[in-house]
Write an enzyme that holds these catalytic residues in place. Sequence first.
Site, PDB file in Angstrom:
ATOM      1  N   ARG A  54       0.823  -1.205   0.000  1.00  0.00           N
ATOM      2  CA  ARG A  54       0.000   0.000   0.000  1.00  0.00           C
ATOM      3  C   ARG A  54       0.861   1.261   0.000  1.00  0.00           C
ATOM      4  NH1 ARG A  54      -2.749  -0.034   4.827  1.00  0.00           N
ATOM      5  NH2 ARG A  54      -1.307   1.540   5.566  1.00  0.00           N
ATOM      6  N   TYR A 107     -13.588  17.892 -15.113  1.00  0.00           N
ATOM      7  CA  TYR A 107     -14.076  16.507 -15.260  1.00  0.00           C
ATOM      8  C   TYR A 107     -15.237  16.262 -14.291  1.00  0.00           C
ATOM      9  CZ  TYR A 107     -13.948  11.412 -15.018  1.00  0.00           C
ATOM     10  OH  TYR A 107     -14.281  10.087 -15.028  1.00  0.00           O
ATOM     11  N   ASP A 179      -4.935  19.325 -14.403  1.00  0.00           N
ATOM     12  CA  ASP A 179      -5.238  17.997 -14.942  1.00  0.00           C
ATOM     13  C   ASP A 179      -4.769  18.000 -16.399  1.00  0.00           C
ATOM     14  OD1 ASP A 179      -6.463  15.769 -16.165  1.00  0.00           O
ATOM     15  OD2 ASP A 179      -8.180  15.831 -14.805  1.00  0.00           O
ATOM     16  N   LYS A 204      -6.467   6.629 -19.451  1.00  0.00           N
ATOM     17  CA  LYS A 204      -6.671   7.045 -20.830  1.00  0.00           C
ATOM     18  C   LYS A 204      -5.508   6.581 -21.709  1.00  0.00           C
ATOM     19  CE  LYS A 204     -10.362   8.603 -19.049  1.00  0.00           C
ATOM     20  NZ  LYS A 204     -10.497   9.847 -18.317  1.00  0.00           N
TER      21      LYS A 204
HETATM   22  C1  LIG Z   1     -11.132  10.156 -17.057  1.00  0.00           C
HETATM   23  C2  LIG Z   1     -10.644  11.419 -16.488  1.00  0.00           C
HETATM   24  C3  LIG Z   1     -10.401  11.544 -15.118  1.00  0.00           C
HETATM   25  C4  LIG Z   1     -10.717  10.452 -14.135  1.00  0.00           C
HETATM   26  O1  LIG Z   1      -9.951   9.322 -14.341  1.00  0.00           O
HETATM   27  P1  LIG Z   1     -10.404   7.874 -13.792  1.00  0.00           P
HETATM   28  O2  LIG Z   1      -9.161   7.078 -14.012  1.00  0.00           O
HETATM   29  O3  LIG Z   1     -11.557   7.449 -14.614  1.00  0.00           O
HETATM   30  O4  LIG Z   1     -10.748   8.024 -12.356  1.00  0.00           O
HETATM   31  C5  LIG Z   1      -9.902  12.739 -14.662  1.00  0.00           C
HETATM   32  N1  LIG Z   1      -9.656  13.759 -15.503  1.00  0.00           N
HETATM   33  C6  LIG Z   1      -9.886  13.678 -16.820  1.00  0.00           C
HETATM   34  C7  LIG Z   1      -9.604  14.847 -17.682  1.00  0.00           C
HETATM   35  C8  LIG Z   1     -10.390  12.510 -17.370  1.00  0.00           C
HETATM   36  O5  LIG Z   1     -10.629  12.440 -18.674  1.00  0.00           O
END
Ligand SMILES: *Cc1c(COP(=O)(O)O)cnc(C)c1O
Length: 386
Positions: A54, A107, A179, A204
């Site tokens: 962890r 998001y 982000d 992604k």
């Molecule tokens: C998908 C996404 C997230 C969240 O990611 P998860 O892995 O699904 O929790 C955060 N920011 C952006 C811009 C995203 O496209």
Amino acid sequence: MKTATLLTHVGRNPEAHEYTVNAPVYRSSTRIFPTLEAFEAGSAENYEKLAYARYRSTNSQYLEEALSALDGSDHAIVFSSGLAAIVNALLAFLKAGDHVLIPDCIYYSARKYCIQELPRLGIECTFYPPRMGADIASLVKPNTRVIYAESPGSMTLEMQDIPALAKVAHENNCIMMADNTWATPLYFKPFQHGVDVSIQSATKYIGGHSDFVMGVVSTTKDHFPALKRAYLNYGAAAAPDVCALALRGLRTMEVRIKQQQKNTLAVIEWLRTQPLVKGILTPVVPEDPGHAIWKRDYTGFASVFSILVDKPEHATLARMMDGLEHFKMGFSWGGYESLMIPFSPAAYHTISGWDSDIYAFRLHVGLEDPADLIADLKSGFARLNA
Ligand SMILES: *Cc1c(COP(=O)(O)O)cnc(C)c1O
């Protein structure tokens, strides 16, 4: 080292693993300490000594080394999801009584977190219009600690002037957090544009195959201790198997994105000829209000964007969506497969003034042949028009 070379070299250590190209997966919770001395050292430095999965694993360590090299950051930490990365980044730097500025294009799940959870912790949150640049200074309060950006925004792809926001943040002793999932560090270098804490959903493009969720937060040296504190206390580590998959995805990330960019441009070129399409939301197109900022700060783009249409009848929309062969309906993006979801921008924004009559589709263009994708859209549009 050029980026393509970096992507094949980082986060590997064959000498330590019987000379295998990739490190094996250390599927474990517990590490056994051979001596009391090692146990005591592990307990004192649980993160550095990989004392427990962890805290950190061999696989997360390699992945973090790779991701921080790619980001050009001092350190990176991986989390169990992109949302966990966002939440941990915010909680690392905010405390009760603080104020945070959040773009209206954030998001959706992060928006929900800010609205539903931050007030419960006594943290005040103000949503700001995403296209606000240096004017954000007017929203900074004495207790503002973090200016957050997501550029371009989720679903509606508003470009943000991150250097201008970062300047205001630093003049006001705030942390600039962003982000960077859309551009990835391949096409936007956050730390060269004033970002202190950079977040990505590794789900992604890093993963690229739609088979796991993961997040990453990268920081400068000064900010790493706070991030590490939150990470160790909140327990949202990524599992070793998933770290190994992410490292595997990273190897091909650039070639996948390059091909997806080509396919995206082909699809966009066709969409531009379609009377049904009332607008294309991506800074890549010259008419987008964020195009100049994108050209100035970014060297590439993601294969996800949105189009605006007149609001369809629900049954017509269902006929269109249900008949699609290649563009499948599903959350997320960045995998090898194309996706498409309908949405109403008004539902994702509170202060940006989207009319509830405006309707949209978000498209993610995968690795299929663009001719097949265009044919799929063409028959879908015919059903929408019928
Ligand atoms: C998908 C996404 C997230 C969240 O990611 P998860 O892995 O699904 O929790 C955060 N920011 C952006 C811009 C995203 O496209």
